[in-house]
Design a protein around this motif. Structure first.
Motif, PDB file in Angstrom:
ATOM      1  N   ASN A  75       0.827  -1.216   0.000  1.00 24.58           N
ATOM      2  CA  ASN A  75       0.000   0.000   0.000  1.00 24.58           C
ATOM      3  C   ASN A  75       0.859   1.263   0.000  1.00 24.58           C
ATOM      4  O   ASN A  75       0.557   2.226  -0.692  1.00 24.58           O
ATOM      5  CB  ASN A  75      -0.950  -0.002   1.203  1.00 24.58           C
ATOM      6  N   LYS A 121       4.320   9.775   5.476  1.00 24.92           N
ATOM      7  CA  LYS A 121       3.631   8.500   5.257  1.00 24.92           C
ATOM      8  C   LYS A 121       4.560   7.322   5.544  1.00 24.92           C
ATOM      9  O   LYS A 121       4.142   6.330   6.137  1.00 24.92           O
ATOM     10  CB  LYS A 121       3.101   8.410   3.824  1.00 24.92           C
ATOM     11  N   THR A 135       5.556  12.394   1.629  1.00 24.91           N
ATOM     12  CA  THR A 135       6.036  11.019   1.471  1.00 24.91           C
ATOM     13  C   THR A 135       6.801  10.566   2.710  1.00 24.91           C
ATOM     14  O   THR A 135       6.616   9.436   3.185  1.00 24.91           O
ATOM     15  CB  THR A 135       6.931  10.912   0.218  1.00 24.91           C
ATOM     16  N   GLU A 177       2.034   6.825  -6.665  1.00 28.21           N
ATOM     17  CA  GLU A 177       1.034   7.835  -7.011  1.00 28.21           C
ATOM     18  C   GLU A 177       1.536   9.238  -6.663  1.00 28.21           C
ATOM     19  O   GLU A 177       1.343  10.187  -7.424  1.00 28.21           O
ATOM     20  CB  GLU A 177      -0.284   7.543  -6.296  1.00 28.21           C
ATOM     21  N   THR A 205       1.021   4.082  -2.867  1.00 30.68           N
ATOM     22  CA  THR A 205       0.819   5.488  -2.513  1.00 30.68           C
ATOM     23  C   THR A 205       2.029   6.320  -2.907  1.00 30.68           C
ATOM     24  O   THR A 205       1.891   7.435  -3.439  1.00 30.68           O
ATOM     25  CB  THR A 205       0.557   5.623  -0.995  1.00 30.68           C
TER      26      THR A 205
END
Length: 187
Positions: free
Chosen positions: A10, A115, A112, A17, A14
């Motif tokens: 995931n 995350k 980023t 993206e 992400t």
């Protein structure tokens, strides 16, 4: 509850993206800046053509060499001023684009990093015993990457500031030289 491979998958999705979004934003900003440069160059070319035509008519209407040289000297100052204005405008476009690209990249990298840090924290909560060293290594790597990026960002900003200062200095020196040349030609 997600398994560790699913969490990494995931995050990878992400991250991809986010990278595509960053690339799209940076490309868009680059095209916008190129449009500005093209518009500036077209306007300068049109004005230069008109100015050259007027200057040529004036020079052709000179009655003697003294008037010819006087007209030539009179035209040097406005031409130099326009060249200086062009350089400043071009530098302004470059500076604003650099600032926008830097801001966009900083925001994306910070997001980023946030995350990824959240993923490492989540994984560490469900990690098996004995994996603390690996998690600490990941956290250290993230910290080092962020520190490296911050140093790169500071260095880039300093380089842009030096470039702007050099451009302003060159424009100032060019302007002074043009004024001296024009004043000598008038005498």
């Amino acid at each position: 509850m997600f398994t560790i491979p699913e969490q990494f998958s995931n995050v990878a999705k992400t991250n991809l993206e986010a990278q595509l979004s960053l690339l799209t934003n940076l490309t868009s900003k680059a095209f916008e800046s190129m449009e500005k440069v093209v518009d500036l160059n077209l306007n300068v070319a049109k004005a230069s053509l008109e100015d050259s035509s007027i200057a040529a008519r004036q020079l052709l209407s000179a009655k003697d060499p003294q008037e010819f040289f006087s007209l030539t000297a009179a035209q040097a100052q406005p031409t130099a001023a326009k060249a200086i204005a062009y350089g400043r405008h071009l530098a302004g476009i470059a500076t604003s684009v650099q600032a926008e690209l830097t801001r966009t990249a900083e925001e994306q990298i910070a997001e980023t990093g946030r995350k990824f840090s959240a993923l490492v924290d989540d994984v560490s909560k469900s990690a098996p015993a004995g994996s603390e060293n690996v998690i600490a290594m990941f956290k250290s790597a993230i910290g080092n990457a962020n520190a490296g990026y911050e140093q790169f960002s500071r260095t880039t900003k300093q380089a842009v500031e030096v470039m702007e200062a050099n451009m302003n200095s060159a424009v100032s020196q060019f302007s002074q030289a043009t004024e001296k040349t024009a004043s000598r030609a008038r005498k």
